[in-house]
Write a protein that holds these residues in place. Structure first.
Motif, PDB file in Angstrom:
ATOM      1  N   GLY A  18       0.810  -1.204   0.000  1.00 16.85           N
ATOM      2  CA  GLY A  18       0.000   0.000   0.000  1.00 16.85           C
ATOM      3  C   GLY A  18       0.845   1.256   0.000  1.00 16.85           C
ATOM      4  N   GLU A  19       0.168   2.385   0.023  1.00 23.93           N
ATOM      5  CA  GLU A  19       0.846   3.672   0.025  1.00 23.93           C
ATOM      6  C   GLU A  19       1.796   3.784   1.223  1.00 23.93           C
ATOM      7  OE1 GLU A  19       0.179   6.655  -1.933  1.00 23.93           O
ATOM      8  OE2 GLU A  19      -0.871   5.423  -3.397  1.00 23.93           O
ATOM      9  N   VAL A  20       2.909   4.428   1.009  1.00 17.99           N
ATOM     10  CA  VAL A  20       3.872   4.678   2.079  1.00 17.99           C
ATOM     11  C   VAL A  20       3.599   6.062   2.652  1.00 17.99           C
ATOM     12  CG1 VAL A  20       6.300   4.942   2.676  1.00 17.99           C
ATOM     13  CG2 VAL A  20       5.613   3.231   0.978  1.00 17.99           C
ATOM     14  N   SER A  21       3.441   6.153   3.953  1.00 17.98           N
ATOM     15  CA  SER A  21       3.281   7.450   4.615  1.00 17.98           C
ATOM     16  C   SER A  21       4.575   7.801   5.322  1.00 17.98           C
ATOM     17  CB  SER A  21       2.118   7.422   5.610  1.00 17.98           C
ATOM     18  OG  SER A  21       2.375   6.502   6.644  1.00 17.98           O
ATOM     19  N   VAL A  22       4.952   9.062   5.239  1.00 16.80           N
ATOM     20  CA  VAL A  22       6.193   9.536   5.839  1.00 16.80           C
ATOM     21  C   VAL A  22       5.874  10.666   6.801  1.00 16.80           C
ATOM     22  CG1 VAL A  22       8.480  10.519   5.422  1.00 16.80           C
ATOM     23  CG2 VAL A  22       7.481   8.934   3.761  1.00 16.80           C
ATOM     24  N   SER A  23       6.330  10.541   8.028  1.00 13.51           N
ATOM     25  CA  SER A  23       6.109  11.564   9.029  1.00 13.51           C
ATOM     26  C   SER A  23       7.406  11.794   9.787  1.00 13.51           C
ATOM     27  CB  SER A  23       5.001  11.131  10.001  1.00 13.51           C
ATOM     28  OG  SER A  23       4.798  12.121  10.998  1.00 13.51           O
ATOM     29  N   GLY A  24       8.000  12.966   9.582  1.00 15.03           N
ATOM     30  CA  GLY A  24       9.258  13.268  10.251  1.00 15.03           C
ATOM     31  C   GLY A  24      10.364  12.322   9.829  1.00 15.03           C
ATOM     32  N   GLU A  25      10.855  11.544  10.774  1.00 14.82           N
ATOM     33  CA  GLU A  25      11.947  10.621  10.496  1.00 14.82           C
ATOM     34  C   GLU A  25      11.477   9.164  10.511  1.00 14.82           C
ATOM     35  OE1 GLU A  25      15.051  11.534  13.244  1.00 14.82           O
ATOM     36  OE2 GLU A  25      15.562  13.423  12.259  1.00 14.82           O
ATOM     37  N   ARG A  26      10.204   8.955  10.214  1.00 15.19           N
ATOM     38  CA  ARG A  26       9.644   7.609  10.222  1.00 15.19           C
ATOM     39  C   ARG A  26       8.691   7.422   9.038  1.00 15.19           C
ATOM     40  NH1 ARG A  26       8.860   3.284  13.646  1.00 15.19           N
ATOM     41  NH2 ARG A  26       6.873   2.185  13.458  1.00 15.19           N
ATOM     42  N   SER A  27       8.641   6.218   8.518  1.00  9.27           N
ATOM     43  CA  SER A  27       7.736   5.906   7.418  1.00  9.27           C
ATOM     44  C   SER A  27       7.043   4.579   7.701  1.00  9.27           C
ATOM     45  CB  SER A  27       8.501   5.818   6.091  1.00  9.27           C
ATOM     46  OG  SER A  27       9.534   4.847   6.180  1.00  9.27           O
ATOM     47  N   GLU A  28       5.865   4.383   7.093  1.00  4.82           N
ATOM     48  CA  GLU A  28       5.087   3.177   7.322  1.00  4.82           C
ATOM     49  C   GLU A  28       4.355   2.755   6.059  1.00  4.82           C
ATOM     50  OE1 GLU A  28       3.424   2.957  11.690  1.00  4.82           O
ATOM     51  OE2 GLU A  28       2.902   4.914  10.828  1.00  4.82           O
ATOM     52  N   ALA A  29       4.105   1.466   5.943  1.00  7.26           N
ATOM     53  CA  ALA A  29       3.306   0.914   4.852  1.00  7.26           C
ATOM     54  C   ALA A  29       2.777  -0.442   5.297  1.00  7.26           C
ATOM     55  CB  ALA A  29       4.141   0.783   3.577  1.00  7.26           C
ATOM     56  N   HIS A  30       1.923  -1.017   4.472  1.00  2.66           N
ATOM     57  CA  HIS A  30       1.427  -2.367   4.712  1.00  2.66           C
ATOM     58  C   HIS A  30       1.586  -3.198   3.453  1.00  2.66           C
ATOM     59  CE1 HIS A  30      -0.477  -0.385   8.162  1.00  2.66           C
ATOM     60  NE2 HIS A  30      -0.497  -1.592   8.716  1.00  2.66           N
ATOM     61  N   THR A  31       1.861  -4.476   3.629  1.00  2.56           N
ATOM     62  CA  THR A  31       1.965  -5.399   2.506  1.00  2.56           C
ATOM     63  C   THR A  31       1.229  -6.684   2.855  1.00  2.56           C
ATOM     64  OG1 THR A  31       3.523  -6.573   1.042  1.00  2.56           O
ATOM     65  CG2 THR A  31       4.174  -6.328   3.330  1.00  2.56           C
ATOM     66  N   GLU A  32       0.577  -7.277   1.878  1.00  3.10           N
ATOM     67  CA  GLU A  32      -0.136  -8.530   2.117  1.00  3.10           C
ATOM     68  C   GLU A  32       0.817  -9.708   1.944  1.00  3.10           C
ATOM     69  OE1 GLU A  32      -3.841  -9.154   0.077  1.00  3.10           O
ATOM     70  OE2 GLU A  32      -4.260  -7.003   0.096  1.00  3.10           O
ATOM     71  N   ALA A  33       0.607 -10.745   2.736  1.00  2.00           N
ATOM     72  CA  ALA A  33       1.405 -11.971   2.637  1.00  2.00           C
ATOM     73  C   ALA A  33       0.466 -13.115   2.294  1.00  2.00           C
ATOM     74  CB  ALA A  33       2.128 -12.243   3.951  1.00  2.00           C
ATOM     75  N   GLY A  34       0.568 -13.615   1.072  1.00  6.25           N
ATOM     76  CA  GLY A  34      -0.339 -14.662   0.615  1.00  6.25           C
ATOM     77  C   GLY A  34       0.387 -15.784  -0.084  1.00  6.25           C
ATOM     78  N   PRO A  35      -0.326 -16.639  -0.801  1.00  2.00           N
ATOM     79  CA  PRO A  35       0.262 -17.828  -1.430  1.00  2.00           C
ATOM     80  C   PRO A  35       1.323 -17.518  -2.469  1.00  2.00           C
ATOM     81  CG  PRO A  35      -2.004 -17.466  -2.170  1.00  2.00           C
ATOM     82  CD  PRO A  35      -1.789 -16.551  -1.011  1.00  2.00           C
TER      83      PRO A  35
END
Length: 262
Positions: free
Chosen positions: A20-37
């Motif tokens: 998914g989209e990566v969000s960046v705030s200050g000195e940190r970033s976050e995203a989500h990824t699916e883990a499937g077959p």
């Protein structure tokens, strides 16, 4: 201030791995990824190295968000360590990156992947440097680039053995970043699969680390090869050196892959 990675590139690798989209705030970033077959693999058991795409994204976008607009971060090296398999049931994994240090030349970042229970299953240390962006990153990709969405990553990337200990990957949008090079995380992923094939892991081993150095861009419009050399193969531990290259056999990336029996 929080920014979205919509300003950056969402390409074939991100679509294939459901990042998914990566969000960046200050000195940190976050995203989500699916883990499937699609993370299952006949040699590696589970393609842990595929997590490198999301890890490379969150660390790279973090550097880009704090850098000049006309400059783009390019990985010099990535070190990934794996503590457990990602689940294969479609679970959403949390991926984060943090800035360690930055200067005019580039940055050092770290990151981690957490499973739904909050357990850390992978970590990354990344070094990058800034280059003049040759062009605006390419257009966003969509799910239409996936012909068989749940097919293992090895098949989706078209990785085939063309000689003893050599895997080949034909040009595909699923490997390319916005600058037309093979995504750094895809090079980690393919190097892991090449190493697992080389030692005939057959699912009885798991990758515990990949340490990769990028020495020149790997052109996504050309066929890439991954040549493996076993440095050590014991009862419990194997160490494999994998060189990724385009035509002319000049190395684009050199990886050391460590696998252990489970």
């Amino acid at each position: 201030m929080t920014t979205s990675a919509s300003a950056f590139h969402l390409g074939g690798p991100e679509v294939m791995l459901r990042i998914g989209e990566v969000s960046v705030s200050g000195e940190r970033s976050e995203a989500h990824t699916e883990a499937g077959p699609w993370l299952a693999d006949p040699a590696a058991g589970v393609s842990r190295g595929a997590l490198a795409v999301s890890c490379d994204d969150v660390t790279g976008y973090l550097v880009a968000a704090g850098g000049p607009r006309h400059r783009w971060p390019v990985s010099l090296g990535i070190r990934m360590d794996f503590l457990a398999d990602p689940p294969l049931d479609g679970s959403s994994l949390h991926v984060s990156g943090e800035l360690v240090a930055r200067d005019d030349r580039g940055a050092m970042t770290t990151g981690a992947v957490l499973d739904p229970s909050g357990r850390t299953i992978a970590t990354i240390i990344q070094r990058s440097h800034l280059i003049d962006a040759p062009r605006t990153p390419g257009p966003r990709a969509s799910a239409r680039v996936l012909e068989i969405p749940d097919e293992p990553v090895r098949q989706q990337l078209g990785l085939v053995e063309v000689a003893p200990n050599v895997l080949s990957m034909a040009p595909t949008v699923l490997s390319a970043n916005g600058m037309g090079s093979v995504h750094g995380g895809i090079l980690v992923c393919a190097s892991e699969l090449a190493a697992a094939s080389c030692v005939r892991a057959a699912g009885d081993m798991r990758t515990t680390s990949v340490d990769i150095t990028y020495v020149r861009p790997c052109d996504a419009a050309e066929t890439a090869t991954f040549t493996s050399e076993v440095m050590h193969h014991g009862r419990s531990l194997s160490v494999v050196r994998v060189v990724a290259a385009n035509r002319g056999a000049k190395p684009a990336a050199i990886a050391t892959v460590v696998l252990q029996h489970i």
